[in-house]
Design a protein around this motif. Structure first.
Motif, PDB file in Angstrom:
ATOM      1  N   SER A  85      45.663  44.546  32.841  1.00  0.00           N
ATOM      2  CA  SER A  85      46.354  44.497  34.110  1.00  0.00           C
ATOM      3  C   SER A  85      46.297  45.873  34.763  1.00  0.00           C
ATOM      4  N   ALA A  86      46.268  45.882  36.100  1.00  0.00           N
ATOM      5  CA  ALA A  86      46.194  47.150  36.813  1.00  0.00           C
ATOM      6  C   ALA A  86      46.795  47.009  38.198  1.00  0.00           C
ATOM      7  N   ARG A 132      49.503  44.456  41.900  1.00  0.00           N
ATOM      8  CA  ARG A 132      49.079  44.308  40.505  1.00  0.00           C
ATOM      9  C   ARG A 132      48.256  43.041  40.297  1.00  0.00           C
ATOM     10  N   ILE A 133      47.232  43.139  39.478  1.00  0.00           N
ATOM     11  CA  ILE A 133      46.416  41.974  39.128  1.00  0.00           C
ATOM     12  C   ILE A 133      46.352  41.812  37.612  1.00  0.00           C
ATOM     13  N   TRP A 134      46.089  40.576  37.221  1.00  0.00           N
ATOM     14  CA  TRP A 134      45.822  40.206  35.835  1.00  0.00           C
ATOM     15  C   TRP A 134      44.507  39.428  35.811  1.00  0.00           C
ATOM     16  N   PRO A 135      43.912  39.219  34.634  1.00  0.00           N
ATOM     17  CA  PRO A 135      42.702  38.393  34.571  1.00  0.00           C
ATOM     18  C   PRO A 135      42.913  37.038  35.252  1.00  0.00           C
ATOM     19  N   GLY A 136      41.969  36.653  36.077  1.00  0.00           N
ATOM     20  CA  GLY A 136      42.082  35.423  36.838  1.00  0.00           C
ATOM     21  C   GLY A 136      42.533  35.650  38.264  1.00  0.00           C
ATOM     22  N   HIS A 137      43.082  36.834  38.561  1.00  0.00           N
ATOM     23  CA  HIS A 137      43.491  37.171  39.922  1.00  0.00           C
ATOM     24  C   HIS A 137      42.286  37.654  40.730  1.00  0.00           C
ATOM     25  N   ILE A 164      32.898  44.845  51.248  1.00  0.00           N
ATOM     26  CA  ILE A 164      34.174  44.653  50.548  1.00  0.00           C
ATOM     27  C   ILE A 164      34.334  43.160  50.316  1.00  0.00           C
ATOM     28  N   VAL A 165      34.269  42.755  49.040  1.00  0.00           N
ATOM     29  CA  VAL A 165      34.211  41.341  48.682  1.00  0.00           C
ATOM     30  C   VAL A 165      35.407  40.961  47.816  1.00  0.00           C
ATOM     31  N   PRO A 166      36.061  39.819  48.086  1.00  0.00           N
ATOM     32  CA  PRO A 166      37.119  39.356  47.180  1.00  0.00           C
ATOM     33  C   PRO A 166      36.494  38.770  45.917  1.00  0.00           C
ATOM     34  N   MET A 167      36.895  39.281  44.774  1.00  0.00           N
ATOM     35  CA  MET A 167      36.320  38.853  43.498  1.00  0.00           C
ATOM     36  C   MET A 167      37.407  38.510  42.496  1.00  0.00           C
ATOM     37  N   ARG A 168      37.098  37.589  41.625  1.00  0.00           N
ATOM     38  CA  ARG A 168      38.016  37.232  40.546  1.00  0.00           C
ATOM     39  C   ARG A 168      37.892  38.237  39.406  1.00  0.00           C
ATOM     40  N   TYR A 169      39.042  38.676  38.903  1.00  0.00           N
ATOM     41  CA  TYR A 169      39.060  39.632  37.798  1.00  0.00           C
ATOM     42  C   TYR A 169      38.894  38.897  36.468  1.00  0.00           C
ATOM     43  N   SER A 211      32.839  37.370  40.684  1.00  0.00           N
ATOM     44  CA  SER A 211      33.789  37.749  39.637  1.00  0.00           C
ATOM     45  C   SER A 211      33.357  39.095  39.064  1.00  0.00           C
ATOM     46  N   PHE A 212      34.307  39.833  38.501  1.00  0.00           N
ATOM     47  CA  PHE A 212      33.983  41.190  38.051  1.00  0.00           C
ATOM     48  C   PHE A 212      34.720  41.566  36.778  1.00  0.00           C
ATOM     49  N   ALA A 213      34.227  42.631  36.168  1.00  0.00           N
ATOM     50  CA  ALA A 213      34.856  43.228  34.989  1.00  0.00           C
ATOM     51  C   ALA A 213      34.935  44.733  35.203  1.00  0.00           C
ATOM     52  N   ILE A 214      35.943  45.343  34.626  1.00  0.00           N
ATOM     53  CA  ILE A 214      36.093  46.800  34.658  1.00  0.00           C
ATOM     54  C   ILE A 214      35.476  47.389  33.397  1.00  0.00           C
ATOM     55  N   ILE A 215      34.689  48.436  33.562  1.00  0.00           N
ATOM     56  CA  ILE A 215      34.074  49.102  32.412  1.00  0.00           C
ATOM     57  C   ILE A 215      35.121  49.972  31.707  1.00  0.00           C
ATOM     58  N   THR A 216      35.175  49.846  30.392  1.00  0.00           N
ATOM     59  CA  THR A 216      36.094  50.661  29.593  1.00  0.00           C
ATOM     60  C   THR A 216      35.317  51.389  28.496  1.00  0.00           C
ATOM     61  N   ASP A 217      35.907  52.470  28.011  1.00  0.00           N
ATOM     62  CA  ASP A 217      35.268  53.269  26.955  1.00  0.00           C
ATOM     63  C   ASP A 217      36.341  53.747  25.979  1.00  0.00           C
TER      64      ASP A 217
END
Length: 327
Positions: A4-5, A137-142, A158-163, A264-270
């Motif tokens: 969530s972010a 705030r968003i959660w997966p699926g938002h 600027i595109v609306p995308m599902r998280y 739809s999109f994903a956030i890169i994490t490390d």
């Protein structure tokens, strides 16, 4: 994993980065989520309010009309459920006031009262003002605005995308089996994400992010004998107060059946910096330097090594994160 972010829900924040709004995408989002009945469930409030107020968004009348209709429909559905539960509650109260009260009537009264309260809370939330700063705030699926390069025109869009990213070739059933694709682990970019990394890159503005950690990890101790793991939600905020430009991967899923095409999109994490690891979490979002956005959004023009170097530079300059237990 950044489950969530708090993000830039106001698309206008991306305009300073040269983004042009995908108006058709926003109009389709409002119509689609209205039809599915989840407009208020998956579209952040700040994003909804922008779309329903042409005075601040500048959106065309068609988009505003569809968004307002989605708002009206969501309110009507909740109000109808409250009315149904109110009738159920009245029947239960009458039964309990009779000479032969039943356990079923007790259960009906409790359930109906809880559902009425929950419904009223939803209505209050819908009518309450959105955050003035456009952060939500968003959660997966938002859904959230994401900055990409238009594959057709080459311009920033600027595109609306599902998280939660639907990987190439995946079906809805595949997603249900593997629901964690909102998190693109950097060490998996050349394997799990090989069809997306180096092909479709995006950027999302993040104010702060949330993680669920074990209490004993947060307290930097081992579990005591007989103690069970317990979770607590932690919020991580840049100590400088600055918002982050976070690296994303995205896909476009073609329309199928009654499901329209969608992004739809994903956030890169490390691996986490020390202050995040000490708080009990093993991942951290990867931010970008603003001067690297042009190259990041043009991945096919760069080698994998060059793209990894961009992520390296972002990690070197990322701010120190403060953390606290989320309220």
């Amino acid at each position: 994993m950044c489950y969530s972010a708090q993000i830039w829900a106001d698309f206008r924040k991306y305009e300073r980065l040269g983004g042009q709004l995908d108006i058709k995408g926003y109009t389709k989002l409002a119509g689609w989520t209205k039809k599915k009945g989840n407009w208020t469930k998956v579209v952040p409030k700040a994003m909804r309010r922008i779309m329903t107020d042409p005075a601040i968004s500048g959106l065309p009348a068609e988009t505003v009309e569809v968004a307002r209709a989605a708002d009206t429909e969501a309110i009507a559905v909740i109000a109808a459920e409250i009315e149904t539960q109110a009738a159920r509650l009245a029947v239960a109260n009458a039964k309990l006031a009779s000479t032969k009260p039943t356990k079923k009537a007790e259960t009906d009264r409790r359930v109906a009262a809880n559902k009425i309260a929950a419904g009223q809370k939803k209505l209050d939330d819908i009518s309450a003002p959105a955050a003035a700063d456009g952060i939500d705030r968003i959660w997966p699926g938002h859904f959230a605005p994401v900055l990409i390069r238009d594959p057709e025109t080459g311009e920033r869009l600027i595109v609306p995308m599902r998280y939660r990213c639907r990987l190439p070739g995946w079906t809805e059933a595949d997603e249900a089996e593997k629901p964690g694709t909102y998190n693109a682990r950097r060490d998996k970019l050349s394997t799990v994400w090989r069809k997306v990394f180096g092909v479709h890159h995006g950027v999302i503005g993040v104010h702060r992010f949330y993680e669920s950690v074990n209490i004993h990890d947060l307290q930097q101790r081992d579990l005591v004998p007989g103690e069970r793991e317990q979770k607590v939600e932690i919020v991580f905020t840049p100590a400088t107060g600055e918002d982050l430009l976070v690296a994303c991967l995205w896909t476009y899923t073609q329309a199928s059946g009654d499901e329209p095409g969608f992004y739809s999109f994903a956030i890169i994490t490390d691996h986490p910096p020390p202050e995040v690891a000490i708080a009990g979490h093993d991942r951290c979002i990867v931010s970008l330097q603003e001067e690297d956005i042009e190259a990041w959004l043009s991945p096919t023009a760069h080698s994998a090594a060059e793209l990894q170097a961009i992520l390296d530079r972002g990690e070197v300059v990322r701010p120190h994160f403060e953390h606290e237990v989320a309220v």
